[in-house]
Design an enzyme around this catalytic site. Sequence first.
Site, PDB file in Angstrom:
ATOM      1  N   SER A 102     -18.043  -1.260   4.969  1.00  0.00           N
ATOM      2  CA  SER A 102     -18.534  -2.305   4.067  1.00  0.00           C
ATOM      3  C   SER A 102     -19.678  -3.051   4.735  1.00  0.00           C
ATOM      4  O   SER A 102     -19.636  -3.322   5.939  1.00  0.00           O
ATOM      5  CB  SER A 102     -17.416  -3.282   3.726  1.00  0.00           C
ATOM      6  N   TYR A 141     -10.833  -8.364   6.013  1.00  0.00           N
ATOM      7  CA  TYR A 141     -11.440  -7.115   5.537  1.00  0.00           C
ATOM      8  C   TYR A 141     -12.707  -6.808   6.334  1.00  0.00           C
ATOM      9  O   TYR A 141     -12.888  -5.689   6.840  1.00  0.00           O
ATOM     10  CB  TYR A 141     -11.761  -7.276   4.051  1.00  0.00           C
ATOM     11  N   SER A 189      -8.668   5.820  -7.812  1.00  0.00           N
ATOM     12  CA  SER A 189      -9.492   4.904  -8.599  1.00  0.00           C
ATOM     13  C   SER A 189     -10.780   4.599  -7.848  1.00  0.00           C
ATOM     14  O   SER A 189     -10.943   4.966  -6.679  1.00  0.00           O
ATOM     15  CB  SER A 189      -8.742   3.594  -8.896  1.00  0.00           C
ATOM     16  N   LYS A 200     -13.521  -3.724   9.020  1.00  0.00           N
ATOM     17  CA  LYS A 200     -14.648  -2.825   8.799  1.00  0.00           C
ATOM     18  C   LYS A 200     -15.605  -2.839   9.996  1.00  0.00           C
ATOM     19  O   LYS A 200     -16.181  -1.804  10.347  1.00  0.00           O
ATOM     20  CB  LYS A 200     -15.377  -3.200   7.513  1.00  0.00           C
TER      21      LYS A 200
END
Length: 336
Positions: free
Chosen positions: A195, A221, A69, A225
């Site tokens: 990110s 997160y 996805s 990253k």
Amino acid sequence: MGDLPGLGPLLGRAVGAAPQALDAVLDRAVLPGFTRVGLGVRRRLPGWPADPSPGALDGHAVAVTGASSGLGRRTVLDLAALGARVHLVVRDVAKGDRVAEEVRAAAGREDAARVWRCDVADLDSVRAFAEAFLDDGGPLRGLVHNAGALPPRRTASPQGHELTAALHVLGPVLMTESLLPSLSTGAGRVVLVSSGGMYTQRLPVEDPEYSQGPYSGSVAYARSKRGQVELLPRLARRWGGHGVSVHATHPGWARTPGLDDSLPGFSRALRPVLRTDAEGADTTVWLLAADPPPGSGRFWHDRRPRPTAVVPGTDPTEADRARYWRWAADAVGLTP
């Protein structure tokens, strides 16, 4: 891409400005630079790197994690359009099979896609996948570490590691190490999809597993990253000895099912200027197909290398990077 609100005035103000200076302003301003507006302006500036030539990846294979996805799906579609045979590395094989059929139909080739099951956060699953791939997968031109998650609460991987650290740092390091025999046969390229959120966080040297203090999924997160990006120089030296280059890129703010699910308010507020999945995957695909190959060990956004720290106090020392690498290497059973 079509014209966007605000793009005309931005381009008008760009007249006479040095392209690199304008690019840097967009990057530091974040809001325009990470959106479709930033990409639209950069594509019109002198020096924008050329698109890969048609058939640039004919005869090559690329593996992409999290390919069922979002940006992963778009990445395999765009790589196959350049001639690549794509390996979809997914947790949900049924979803992966649906995307693989989409790839085959778009590419017009039955051998354009193959699905493999692997939970990148589970180190045992990574080892099992790598063993199976080395037996039957063939040589790889590229490996894209795209699988990602932003959990609402602290979650442990099967080996007891904090989930984002396992999924974004430990799993990719172990998978690449394990697949070096396939990657080193053809000057392989590894891409970590990072990110821009990593700019907000320091390298979590003292607490890489996020075991202290109140837990925030978005902070975890961004910390993981940051870890990906700060490992680049060491990974470039380590894997470069095998003829394998490594890169990280951040896609800007792209609308994906993952963003809608994890940050719905953010997604709704910026929907008019969020990048499409193809725009978010652009630099990943370019890094794998560009000729000559880009230099290893750098952090990229919109086809240009970027600084790894812009917020004061977030640039780690070399000792911090070495300590973080020792933690990662120990966790996956490597000699630092």
